[in-house]
Design a protein around this motif. Sequence first.
Motif, PDB file in Angstrom:
ATOM      1  N   PRO A  59       0.802  -1.207   0.116  1.00 46.43           N
ATOM      2  CA  PRO A  59      -0.115   0.053  -0.039  1.00 46.43           C
ATOM      3  C   PRO A  59       0.819   1.258  -0.050  1.00 46.43           C
ATOM      4  CG  PRO A  59      -0.808  -1.570   1.363  1.00 46.43           C
ATOM      5  CD  PRO A  59       0.445  -1.941   1.024  1.00 46.43           C
ATOM      6  N   SER A  60       1.939   1.254   0.915  1.00 48.79           N
ATOM      7  CA  SER A  60       2.695   2.596   0.802  1.00 48.79           C
ATOM      8  C   SER A  60       3.335   2.628  -0.226  1.00 48.79           C
ATOM      9  CB  SER A  60       3.927   2.230   1.903  1.00 48.79           C
ATOM     10  OG  SER A  60       4.575   3.486   2.091  1.00 48.79           O
ATOM     11  N   ASN A  61       3.925   1.807  -1.340  1.00 48.50           N
ATOM     12  CA  ASN A  61       4.586   1.948  -2.339  1.00 48.50           C
ATOM     13  C   ASN A  61       3.542   2.209  -3.680  1.00 48.50           C
ATOM     14  OD1 ASN A  61       7.053   1.504  -1.400  1.00 48.50           O
ATOM     15  ND2 ASN A  61       7.138  -0.724  -1.839  1.00 48.50           N
ATOM     16  N   LEU A  62       2.494   1.585  -3.258  1.00 44.46           N
ATOM     17  CA  LEU A  62       1.377   1.727  -4.301  1.00 44.46           C
ATOM     18  C   LEU A  62       0.914   3.401  -4.343  1.00 44.46           C
ATOM     19  CD1 LEU A  62      -0.860   0.698  -6.228  1.00 44.46           C
ATOM     20  CD2 LEU A  62      -2.177   0.176  -4.486  1.00 44.46           C
ATOM     21  N   LEU A  74      -3.154   6.469   1.376  1.00 43.05           N
ATOM     22  CA  LEU A  74      -2.417   5.278   2.410  1.00 43.05           C
ATOM     23  C   LEU A  74      -3.481   4.327   2.851  1.00 43.05           C
ATOM     24  CD1 LEU A  74       0.125   4.309   2.733  1.00 43.05           C
ATOM     25  CD2 LEU A  74       0.541   6.051   4.608  1.00 43.05           C
ATOM     26  N   GLY A  75      -4.287   5.304   3.656  1.00 43.89           N
ATOM     27  CA  GLY A  75      -5.378   4.402   4.639  1.00 43.89           C
ATOM     28  C   GLY A  75      -6.284   3.625   3.753  1.00 43.89           C
ATOM     29  N   THR A  79      -6.921  -1.022   3.227  1.00 44.14           N
ATOM     30  CA  THR A  79      -8.215  -1.758   3.197  1.00 44.14           C
ATOM     31  C   THR A  79      -8.521  -2.395   1.806  1.00 44.14           C
ATOM     32  OG1 THR A  79      -8.917   0.198   4.730  1.00 44.14           O
ATOM     33  CG2 THR A  79     -10.933  -1.371   3.686  1.00 44.14           C
ATOM     34  N   TYR A  80      -8.002  -1.709   0.820  1.00 40.70           N
ATOM     35  CA  TYR A  80      -8.469  -2.293  -0.504  1.00 40.70           C
ATOM     36  C   TYR A  80      -7.531  -1.805  -1.583  1.00 40.70           C
ATOM     37  CZ  TYR A  80     -11.766  -4.402  -3.999  1.00 40.70           C
ATOM     38  OH  TYR A  80     -12.459  -5.265  -4.827  1.00 40.70           O
ATOM     39  N   GLN A 404      -7.244   1.556 -10.296  1.00 41.14           N
ATOM     40  CA  GLN A 404      -6.946   1.170  -8.956  1.00 41.14           C
ATOM     41  C   GLN A 404      -7.629   2.200  -8.005  1.00 41.14           C
ATOM     42  OE1 GLN A 404      -6.190  -1.891  -7.743  1.00 41.14           O
ATOM     43  NE2 GLN A 404      -7.430  -0.995  -5.944  1.00 41.14           N
ATOM     44  N   ASN A 405      -7.623   3.437  -8.326  1.00 35.74           N
ATOM     45  CA  ASN A 405      -8.130   4.432  -7.418  1.00 35.74           C
ATOM     46  C   ASN A 405      -9.510   4.233  -7.581  1.00 35.74           C
ATOM     47  OD1 ASN A 405      -8.782   7.074  -6.202  1.00 35.74           O
ATOM     48  ND2 ASN A 405      -9.039   8.007  -8.146  1.00 35.74           N
TER      49      ASN A 405
END
Length: 428
Positions: A59-62, A74-75, A79-80, A404-405
Motif C-alpha cells: 500500500p505504501s509503495n502503491l 494510504l489508508g 483496506t482495499y 486502482q483509485n
Amino acid sequence: MYDVLVVGGGAAGFYAAIHIAESRPNTKIAILERGKEVLTKVKVSGGGRCNVTHAEFNPSNLSKNYPRGEKELLGPFHTYASGDTVGFFEERGIALKIEEDGRMFPVSDSSQTIIDCFTSEAERLGVQVKTLCSVSGIESKQVNGENIWNLKVGESFLETRKLILATGSNPKMWNYIAALGHAIVPPVASLFTFNIKDDRISGIPGVSTYAEVNVLPKKNFGKKTAKSKQDVSSLTSGGPLLITHWGMSGPAILKLSAWGARVLEHFNYQFKIQVNWVPEYHQTGLLELFLKVKQVEKKTILRTKVLDIPKRLWANLVSAAHIDDSTTWPEVSKQQLQSLAEQLTAGVYQVNGKSTFKEEFVTAGGVDLKEINFKNYQSKILPGLFFAGEIVNIDAITGGFNFQNAWTSGYLAAKGVVKELNSRETLK
C-alpha cells in the motif's frame, strides 16, 4: 424513491453499485449514465486491452504513484488495494496477467472482458442501468432527520436516500457540487505527451529507449513557480521514452506530465527539457569512454554504436554533434566527442504544447481532498453524498493506477453507503 443512485456509468460507478448490491441484495440501485454507452473509458484504456491495475501490492509503495492523493490514499489502500482487485476479477472467472513493467491486463487482452463482467454482474444483482440520463440539477432536503437527494433528469426528478457521484472530469457536475458548498480544485491536464519539433528526433517515430528526463526551470519563474510553489528542479523522471511523429511520449514523459501537471500548465506548456539517453553515464564519464574507443577503433563513428541505444537515434545524435557520416574514430576531434557526449547525456529540447489522448484523458483537479472522509469517501459537508473515481482531486502516473483509485474508492464508498443504510434501518 431509490435507496442509491450512482451518477456515472464508468469503472468507479459500476464497482460501487455491484458491491452495494452484493452486500445488500434488496437495495434499489440505479446507475445513471449521460451517454449512449457505459464504461467507455474502460473500453479504450490500454489500447483496448484495459490495464486493470498494477502489480504493486504494498500500500505504501502503491500510493507513491499518485501525484495528487498520495497521503490520502494510504489508508484506503490498506483496506482495499491491487491484490483485492485481482481477487474480485478472479472470483468472477477473469484471470489477470502481469507484464514486464508491472501493468496488469485480462489474459484475454480485451477490455470487453471487463465490460461484460460489469454489465452481467449488474444485471444479475438487479442494478438498473439507465443510459442517456443526464443530470441537470442536484438538491437535498431533510426528511425525518435524513438527507434525501433530488436529481433532475430530463423533465423528471429522481429521489434517493444515498447519492454516489462517479462522473470523472465533468465540469458541469463540479459546478453542481460547488453550488452545494464544496470546494473544487480547478482542473488541468495530466498524462499528456510533449510536442517537440527537433531534427534530433525527426524521421524516427516509433523508436523507444530508456531515458531520464527533467524539466528545466524558466528564468523568469526561478526554481519555484508562483502558482504551484513546486520546485521545478524536482520534476525528473526515468523510464521508456517513445519518439513520435509529434514529439515524445512513453512512460518517462507521461510520468513527468502527471507530476508536473500544474507547473507545466503555469508554463502554458512552453518549456525546455533535458534528456539523458544513456542514464548509466554522465557527460564526463562518457567522454572518457569515447576517448578510449578512439585509441582502438578504426571504423566510422556512425557505424560503431558503442552504446546500447537504437541505431537511428545514434545516427541523429552523431549528426547533431557535427560529426560527418564518413568521420572515423581516429579522425574525430576531442571537441566533437565532447559534443556527442553532451547530446547523449544532456541534450536540451524545446517543448511547444501538449497532446492528450482524448479517450483516456486524465485531469488533475476536482473535489478538494480536505472535504472528503477517506474511510468511506463520504462528503464531510453533505451527509449522504459519496464520491468515487476521478471526480475528486486524485490522479495517477498511468492508467492502471487510475483504475486502482476507481476500484478502491468505489469499494469504500459502497461499504460506507451500506453501513449507513443498515444503521438507519436499525434505528427504525
